[in-house]
Design a protein around this motif. Structure first.
Motif, mmCIF file in Angstrom:
data_model
loop_
_atom_site.group_PDB
_atom_site.id
_atom_site.type_symbol
_atom_site.label_atom_id
_atom_site.label_comp_id
_atom_site.label_asym_id
_atom_site.label_seq_id
_atom_site.Cartn_x
_atom_site.Cartn_y
_atom_site.Cartn_z
ATOM 1 N N MET A 109 49.207 110.747 43.334
ATOM 2 C CA MET A 109 48.507 111.680 42.457
ATOM 3 C C MET A 109 46.975 111.080 42.318
ATOM 4 O O MET A 109 47.006 109.983 42.001
ATOM 5 N N PRO A 110 46.298 111.778 42.373
ATOM 6 C CA PRO A 110 44.770 111.488 42.301
ATOM 7 C C PRO A 110 44.330 110.870 40.790
ATOM 8 O O PRO A 110 45.074 111.654 39.712
ATOM 9 N N ALA A 111 43.576 109.728 40.721
ATOM 10 C CA ALA A 111 43.375 109.249 39.512
ATOM 11 C C ALA A 111 42.323 110.357 38.885
ATOM 12 O O ALA A 111 41.511 110.726 39.441
ATOM 13 N N THR A 155 48.098 123.444 17.436
ATOM 14 C CA THR A 155 46.822 123.030 17.719
ATOM 15 C C THR A 155 47.003 122.114 18.817
ATOM 16 O O THR A 155 45.911 121.473 19.209
ATOM 17 N N LEU A 156 48.193 121.613 19.333
ATOM 18 C CA LEU A 156 48.203 120.722 20.362
ATOM 19 C C LEU A 156 47.451 121.240 21.788
ATOM 20 O O LEU A 156 47.697 122.163 22.130
ATOM 21 N N ASP A 157 46.597 120.234 22.106
ATOM 22 C CA ASP A 157 45.927 120.775 23.432
ATOM 23 C C ASP A 157 47.012 120.262 24.610
ATOM 24 O O ASP A 157 47.969 119.792 24.496
ATOM 25 N N GLY A 158 46.295 120.628 25.783
ATOM 26 C CA GLY A 158 47.108 120.150 26.925
ATOM 27 C C GLY A 158 47.232 118.761 27.295
ATOM 28 O O GLY A 158 48.569 118.436 27.751
ATOM 29 N N TYR A 159 46.224 118.007 26.896
ATOM 30 C CA TYR A 159 46.546 116.396 27.061
ATOM 31 C C TYR A 159 47.727 116.166 26.370
ATOM 32 O O TYR A 159 48.745 115.269 26.801
ATOM 33 N N ASN A 219 44.821 124.866 34.284
ATOM 34 C CA ASN A 219 43.960 124.750 35.317
ATOM 35 C C ASN A 219 43.909 123.429 35.901
ATOM 36 O O ASN A 219 43.276 123.287 36.923
ATOM 37 N N LYS A 220 44.249 122.495 34.992
ATOM 38 C CA LYS A 220 44.271 121.102 35.326
ATOM 39 C C LYS A 220 45.468 120.399 36.156
ATOM 40 O O LYS A 220 46.307 120.836 35.792
ATOM 41 N N TYR A 221 45.040 119.718 37.312
ATOM 42 C CA TYR A 221 45.835 119.441 38.053
ATOM 43 C C TYR A 221 46.903 118.468 37.542
ATOM 44 O O TYR A 221 48.107 118.813 37.982
ATOM 45 N N THR A 222 46.612 117.375 36.714
ATOM 46 C CA THR A 222 47.675 116.711 36.042
ATOM 47 C C THR A 222 48.455 117.439 35.254
ATOM 48 O O THR A 222 49.853 117.169 35.204
ATOM 49 N N GLU A 223 48.045 118.334 34.359
ATOM 50 C CA GLU A 223 48.947 119.110 33.306
ATOM 51 C C GLU A 223 49.711 119.942 34.249
ATOM 52 O O GLU A 223 51.037 119.951 33.922
ATOM 53 N N ASN A 228 43.531 128.293 45.322
ATOM 54 C CA ASN A 228 43.748 126.831 45.142
ATOM 55 C C ASN A 228 44.733 126.320 45.939
ATOM 56 O O ASN A 228 45.973 126.449 45.578
ATOM 57 N N PRO A 229 44.392 125.630 47.033
ATOM 58 C CA PRO A 229 45.633 125.097 47.946
ATOM 59 C C PRO A 229 46.423 124.090 47.286
ATOM 60 O O PRO A 229 47.558 123.930 47.549
ATOM 61 N N VAL A 230 45.908 123.410 46.297
ATOM 62 C CA VAL A 230 46.621 122.314 45.405
ATOM 63 C C VAL A 230 47.647 122.912 44.820
ATOM 64 O O VAL A 230 48.752 122.746 44.526
ATOM 65 N N HIS A 231 47.338 123.979 43.962
ATOM 66 C CA HIS A 231 48.413 124.671 43.180
ATOM 67 C C HIS A 231 49.242 125.525 43.911
ATOM 68 O O HIS A 231 50.467 125.462 43.696
#
Length: 948
Positions: free
Chosen positions: A1-3, A48-52, A85-89, A123-126
């Motif tokens: 997983m990329p940092a 109101t929880l965000d993606g993180y 759209n975030k990779y880690t999420e 997006n190839p990663v997705h």
């Protein structure tokens, strides 16, 4: 997983640290329950929880689940992360779903929709994450939803290489999980062409997919053969510096090479001469590289190199068509027999077992006999010793049987208990199959009982009794030998059983010697009586009453034993009843009645060896077909034609010119007849061997000509050989062992159930279409309608050729598997050349007869381009296999081949002369057949032309 900068999830790290610092299980549970309560309140109360934050809490839930605790909430939040759209999420969302969401969950529809959105993105990663999730879950719903999307991505020209790799592996997972839902259809040819892709990773992933597709439908993907050979050729001829990214310890792309070699094992040798030559060159290159000094001393280098080598040898064995490659493979394996690495020795022995079944390499395998015997005696690993036993069994033939049996008997005294029973069975089978004289067979089996009596099953001593009773010439010797064996102080109970039975039947043959007089025989047997089990005592009582008939002078002594309290009041009802009945029989009946009741046992009907049947049931793969054994045979033969089964009496045959050959082939077997009335009474033929496991057809559908796809290829393989696999798919393997003599033939067909489920309503019928019913006569015995999973059934066919023919009989098989009706239609490998017997003649005689057959109607000539490499040894092997004897130093041109033979039919004998003239420069042949019958010349010429 990329940092990701600033995305370390400190709260997760603190929670994991707290769990690790817990001093007890109770403290850990308390901390987990506190965290679950906090997460639950956050999910319910904080809108109101965000993606993180969602990602952090979902990660905590995932960690708790991995600790072994149940998680019953948070699934919806994980699904929501898929839309980020975030990779880690997105990654955490897919990870949670792959691990915790059941394939039957109500959320699966939402998951599938999110996956579709990602597959449609650019997006190839997705895309790769979505396909990884599909493969991880691999449910039937996934297969139904993406059965068209994944193949489309795989073959699209816009797809990048990494996505193609993921698509191929994802499709492979769905294909294995739900094969009935995946149908590539119009994309199949484009999938095959992925073998030409420039990216080696794509090719590696595609080969795994293609191998699975080929096993399902070999005909549809037949085009992959030439591409696989081409790619393999480029790999094996390249230097390790040419494929640096895919070179493993100086071995270029070993995993891809192994996969390509496995794909090629699903097909017969390529028909295209250029492709076949290129494949042969590849295999030769692999064998040559095995002889080169290693480029590294590390074990990884030798492992990769040997992996490719062994898979290449497996392909050579599968093709079974190039004598040079087979012999080279055998020699290479022979070098491994003394290698210091145990695994290599094991694999070498295992592969040589397969090579021993090929007629081309059987002699080469026999050269390593001493090495294998040494391995049997000195190996520390019992599994290697087991393989050594298997190889000795496979390489055994009439020339070395006595030596191999002697070595196996010698080793049996110290053999591991885990392999003794199997060794006993194999020694008994070899002694029966290859005995040149029955006295050796009797000695061997009695020695076997002496050495390993506890492991000698009833089938073994039953079999020796059957053979002794059926052979007048060995009965006296058997009685003498078993009498001497019983005199040993410690005598195994199985020896007592054999001795009691044989002396009861044939003790009179040795009674003339004072040392084995009737009384001595009786006293010797009775001295063992009190040491035996009740079943053996019952057998000895039967022997005693037989003695009363054979030796009236010892009748009083035997009656005293029968009157004894130990017998008449025995607690065992069976022994008591026997004693009472035998005593009354000997007391009340006249001598004539007694002689009639106790007369000598009649010969047993010949049937499949019960010993071999037991070995096949115990370990199906251990019973291998021998190259020398063109047709299984009972026990030993001491007649003028040692390669054939023992003659069986036949009361009635259609005016055969050679009655012995008809008896020899057992056409008296009472089986249903298609075109004639069966003989009135006879013994059934004996078939005591099974077929090897080769072939790669995997379909039961019907082609336009009414035959199952692959039927023609299987039929052609038998043109120059008589045994092998006729057809094979995922359910069933059909093997054939045939034997022909003059105008008669006998064929054993073996049906092997490769599944773990039962076949029901199993039928196998032979049909003779059109004029064939007037040209051939076939007798076929019925086959068992039920074939258990992993079991094997056999069917015997007896054939008589009335006149020459051009079309083969058809074999129609039907059975029910998992509720579905299966149908297979094949050509039975019966060709006109099978009935040709070779003839010897000198040059003068040959050309005199050649000139007498000079009319245009008697000659058939073909000039054609060579379809296979023009190798003299292969040409000779094919002509010999075709049935025409090669005549040396007959033709003025030493490059030419001439043969002579006689075709036998019931109505006439047809002389056949052959001349094959190769032109090496033009790569062409001229084939000329001259016979005394026009139709025979044409048919033989057409059959033989296809082989060159």
């Amino acid at each position: 997983m990329p940092a990701v900068k600033g995305d370390g999830m400190r709260g997760l790290a603190v929670f994991i640290s707290d769990i690790r610092n817990c001093k007890s299980k109770e403290a850990e549970i308390k901390r987990i329950n506190k965290e679950l309560a906090n997460i639950r309140s956050k999910f319910k109360g904080d809108k109101t929880l965000d993606g993180y934050q969602k990602k952090k809490y979902v990660c905590k839930l995932l960690f708790i689940f991995l600790l072994g605790h149940d998680i019953d909430f948070g699934h919806m939040e994980a699904v929501n992360l898929l839309s980020s759209n975030k990779y880690t999420e997105k990654q955490i969302g897919y990870l949670f779903i792959s691990v915790l969401v059941s394939a039957n969950s109500d959320l699966m529809k939402l998951v599938i929709q999110s996956i579709k959105n990602d597959l449609a993105s650019r997006n190839p990663v997705h895309i790769c994450m979505a396909m990884q999730c599909i493969a991880n879950i691999g449910s039937r719903d996934m297969a139904e939803a993406f059965t068209r999307d994944i193949p489309k991505i795989l073959v699209s020209g816009d797809t990048i290489d990494q996505v193609k790799q993921s698509a191929a592996l994802c499709l492979l997972r769905l294909l294995r999980q739900s094969p009935d839902l995946i149908n590539l259809g119009e994309w199949s040819s484009r999938v095959i062409h992925l073998l030409n892709d420039q990216h080696m990773g794509v090719v590696t992933a595609a080969v795994s997919l293609i191998d699975t597709l080929v096993k399902r439908n070999p005909d549809e993907y037949k085009g992959c053969v030439s591409l696989a050979v081409s790619r393999l050729s480029r790999i094996v001829t390249s230097s390790y510096t040419d494929l640096q990214d895919y070179t493993y310890y100086f071995v270029p792309a070993p995993w891809l090479s192994v996969k390509l070699l496995r794909v090629l094992q699903n097909y017969p040798p390529p028909e295209d001469a250029a492709v076949r030559t290129r494949l042969t060159e590849c295999l030769e290159t692999i064998l040559n590289k095995a002889q080169e000094p290693p480029k590294s001393k590390k074990v990884q280098h030798s492992n990769a190199k040997n992996a490719v080598l062994f898979e290449a040898i497996n392909l050579i064995i599968h093709m079974d068509s190039d004598p040079n490659l087979l012999v080279r493979a055998c020699n290479q394996l022979g070098q491994f027999l003394q290698h210091r690495e145990t695994n290599l020795r094991y694999l070498a022995l295992e592969s040589m077992c397969l090579l021993a079944t090929s007629e081309f390499s059987h002699e080469a395998v026999k050269k390593h006999q001493e090495t294998v015997i040494t391995a049997l005696k000195t190996e520390r690993d019992v599994s290697v010793r087991q393989r050594a036993v298997d190889l000795l069994y496979a390489m055994c033939d009439r020339t070395n049987a006595e030596e191999i049996v002697a070595e196996m008997l010698a080793y049996l005294e110290t053999a591991d208990y885990s392999i003794r029973e199997e060794m006993v069975l194999k020694v008994a089978i070899l002694a029966e199959k290859y005995a040149v004289d029955y006295t050796w067979y009797v000695d061997t089996i009695l020695n076997l009982i002496r050495i390993a009596g506890d492991y000698v099953s009833e089938e073994v001593w039953y079999r020796v009794i059957q053979i002794v009773i059926n052979r007048d010439d060995v009965q006296g010797y058997a009685a003498k030998t078993v009498f001497e064996a019983l005199q040993a102080p410690a005598c195994h109970e199985n020896m007592v059983k054999v001795g009691g039975y044989i002396l009861g039947e044939f003790g009179n043959l040795i009674a003339g010697d004072p040392r084995s007089s009737p009384m001595v025989q009786f006293q010797l047997l009775h001295s063992k009586f009190h040491l035996c089990a009740p079943a053996t005592r019952g057998l000895l009582l039967s022997t005693y009453v037989k003695f009363i008939n054979l030796f009236p002078e010892i009748k009083p002594q035997i009656q005293d034993v029968l009157r004894g309290h130990n017998q008449l009041r025995n607690s065992d009802v069976e022994l008591q009843q026997r004693a009472v009945e035998y005593l009354q029989l000997s007391t009340l009946t006249t001598a004539d009645v007694l002689a009639t009741v106790l007369e000598e046992m009649p010969p047993f009907p010949e049937r499949e060896s019960s010993i071999l049947a037991k070995l096949k049931k115990k370990k199906p793969d251990s019973v291998k077909e021998n190259a020398e054994t063109k047709m299984p045979r009972p026990a030993a033969q001491v007649n003028s034609f040692p390669e054939q089964p023992h003659p069986i009496a036949m009361p009635e045959v259609h005016n055969e010119p050679n009655q012995d050959s008809a008896d020899l082939l057992g056409l008296s077997t009472p089986v249903p007849t298609m075109n004639a009335t069966p003989p009135k009474d006879s013994a059934a033929g004996l078939l005591v061997d099974v077929f090897d496991t080769l072939g790669a057809m995997t379909t039961t559908t019907t082609a336009t000509n009414g035959l199952t796809p692959g039927a023609d290829e299987g039929f052609k393989r038998f043109l120059c050989k008589n045994n092998g696999v006729l057809f094979e798919n995922d359910l069933l393997q059909i093997g054939v062992k045939a034997e022909f003599r003059e105008n008669l033939g006998r064929i054993g067909i073996f049906f092997g159930n490769k599944t773990s489920f039962q076949f029901t309503s199993f039928t196998s019928e032979v049909s003779l279409p059109g004029e064939l019913s007037n040209q051939l006569m076939v007798q076929a015995n019925p086959v068992d309608p039920v074939v258990d999973g992993g079991a094997q059934k056999q069917q015997m066919l007896n054939i008589e050729c009335i006149t020459d023919f051009s079309e083969p009989p058809l074999l129609n098989i039907q059975f029910v598997y998992s509720g579905a009706q299966q149908r297979i239609a094949l050509k039975l490998p019966v060709m006109i050349n099978k009935l040709v017997e070779s003839t010897e003649m000198d040059s003068t005689t040959f050309f005199q007869r050649w000139k007498t057959l000079s009319s245009p109607q008697q000659e058939c000539q073909r000039i054609f381009k060579a379809q296979h490499p023009m190798d003299s040894e292969q040409t000779k092997a094919k002509l010999l296999g075709f049935g025409m004897g090669l005549l040396e130093n007959v033709d003025p041109n030493p490059e030419n081949y001439v043969s002579a033979g006689v075709l036998h039919t019931r109505n006439q004998k047809v002389g056949c002369l052959l001349r094959l003239e190769p032109n090496m420069q033009a790569q062409m042949y001229r084939l000329t057949l001259r016979t005394s019958k026009e139709s025979v010349s044409k048919e033989l010429c057409e059959l033989l032309e296809s082989q060159f």
